[in-house]
Design a protein around this motif. Structure first.
Motif, mmCIF file in Angstrom:
data_model
loop_
_atom_site.group_PDB
_atom_site.id
_atom_site.type_symbol
_atom_site.label_atom_id
_atom_site.label_comp_id
_atom_site.label_asym_id
_atom_site.label_seq_id
_atom_site.Cartn_x
_atom_site.Cartn_y
_atom_site.Cartn_z
ATOM 1 N N VAL A 92 14.892 26.826 5.966
ATOM 2 C CA VAL A 92 13.932 26.102 5.614
ATOM 3 C C VAL A 92 12.685 26.785 5.287
ATOM 4 C CG1 VAL A 92 12.235 24.154 6.796
ATOM 5 C CG2 VAL A 92 14.724 24.138 7.259
ATOM 6 N N LEU A 93 12.095 26.490 4.320
ATOM 7 C CA LEU A 93 11.004 27.248 3.672
ATOM 8 C C LEU A 93 9.641 26.430 3.844
ATOM 9 C CD1 LEU A 93 12.133 28.792 0.484
ATOM 10 C CD2 LEU A 93 12.282 29.765 2.776
ATOM 11 N N GLY A 94 8.566 26.903 4.495
ATOM 12 C CA GLY A 94 7.097 26.103 4.369
ATOM 13 C C GLY A 94 6.362 26.796 3.202
ATOM 14 N N SER A 120 3.627 29.571 -2.751
ATOM 15 C CA SER A 120 3.729 30.422 -1.593
ATOM 16 C C SER A 120 4.597 30.449 -0.546
ATOM 17 C CB SER A 120 2.221 31.135 -1.314
ATOM 18 O OG SER A 120 1.696 31.597 -2.294
ATOM 19 N N ILE A 121 5.417 31.276 -0.244
ATOM 20 C CA ILE A 121 6.312 30.968 0.931
ATOM 21 C C ILE A 121 5.287 30.926 2.443
ATOM 22 C CG2 ILE A 121 8.169 31.443 2.354
ATOM 23 C CD1 ILE A 121 9.679 32.051 -0.411
ATOM 24 N N TYR A 126 14.623 35.481 0.927
ATOM 25 C CA TYR A 126 13.155 34.837 0.996
ATOM 26 C C TYR A 126 12.211 35.513 2.108
ATOM 27 C CZ TYR A 126 15.227 31.025 -1.700
ATOM 28 O OH TYR A 126 15.993 30.173 -2.570
ATOM 29 N N SER A 127 11.041 35.820 2.003
ATOM 30 C CA SER A 127 10.083 36.383 2.924
ATOM 31 C C SER A 127 8.675 35.519 3.132
ATOM 32 C CB SER A 127 9.922 37.760 2.859
ATOM 33 O OG SER A 127 11.119 38.468 2.948
ATOM 34 N N PRO A 128 8.249 35.442 3.908
ATOM 35 C CA PRO A 128 6.977 34.948 4.199
ATOM 36 C C PRO A 128 5.899 35.898 3.010
ATOM 37 C CG PRO A 128 7.758 34.711 6.338
ATOM 38 C CD PRO A 128 8.704 35.627 5.387
ATOM 39 N N GLY A 129 5.230 35.406 2.203
ATOM 40 C CA GLY A 129 4.234 36.005 1.335
ATOM 41 C C GLY A 129 4.844 36.025 0.035
ATOM 42 N N THR A 159 4.592 20.865 2.498
ATOM 43 C CA THR A 159 5.996 20.693 2.095
ATOM 44 C C THR A 159 6.786 21.927 2.645
ATOM 45 O OG1 THR A 159 4.974 19.783 0.225
ATOM 46 C CG2 THR A 159 7.312 20.129 0.162
ATOM 47 N N PHE A 160 8.163 21.276 3.037
ATOM 48 C CA PHE A 160 9.008 22.214 3.564
ATOM 49 C C PHE A 160 10.298 22.090 2.448
ATOM 50 C CE2 PHE A 160 6.414 21.728 7.309
ATOM 51 C CZ PHE A 160 6.505 23.008 7.782
ATOM 52 N N VAL A 161 10.968 23.100 2.341
ATOM 53 C CA VAL A 161 12.069 23.052 1.395
ATOM 54 C C VAL A 161 13.204 23.391 2.222
ATOM 55 C CG1 VAL A 161 12.981 23.812 -0.840
ATOM 56 C CG2 VAL A 161 10.811 23.315 -0.718
ATOM 57 N N ILE A 162 14.303 22.757 2.102
ATOM 58 C CA ILE A 162 15.648 23.231 2.642
ATOM 59 C C ILE A 162 16.660 23.798 1.356
ATOM 60 C CG2 ILE A 162 17.736 22.672 3.802
ATOM 61 C CD1 ILE A 162 16.123 20.389 5.389
#
Length: 104
Positions: A98-100, A81-82, A55-58, A45-48
């Protein structure tokens, strides 16, 4: 049993690779019932969303299901988890990203 073992191994990996200098943030946002169902069923899923929370990965993203018809939160939440973030894309409005995500 298999799911418990999988979660234990993920927890163990996080524990052994934990960098105590690294801070992990937890962000909460509202989501549609459709997105909630996709995430809990394991779909990639991806969120806009507005890019207003750093936001940061992790980092963790807690999705709180929101019923637009009732104009209220349903009480159902899921922690994800991002995995990645895309901030500059010609299809995005300024100030959005866009967040994965992946269910935690």
């Amino acid at each position: 049993m298999k799911e418990c073992l999988k979660r234990f191994m993920e927890w163990l990996k996080k524990l052994l690779l934990l960098d105590y200098d690294e801070e992990v943030a937890v962000h909460c946002i509202k989501c549609s019932p459709e997105l909630y169902e996709d995430v809990t069923e394991g779909f990639p899923t991806f969120v806009i969303t507005k890019n207003d929370k750093g936001y940061s990965p992790g980092d963790y993203l807690v999705l709180k299901e929101y019923d637009a018809e009732l104009e209220a939160l349903t009480g159902r939440t899921v922690r994800t988890s991002i995995m990645c973030i895309e901030e500059e894309n010609e299809g995005l409005k300024p100030g959005y990203c866009v967040l994965g995500i992946e269910e935690d």
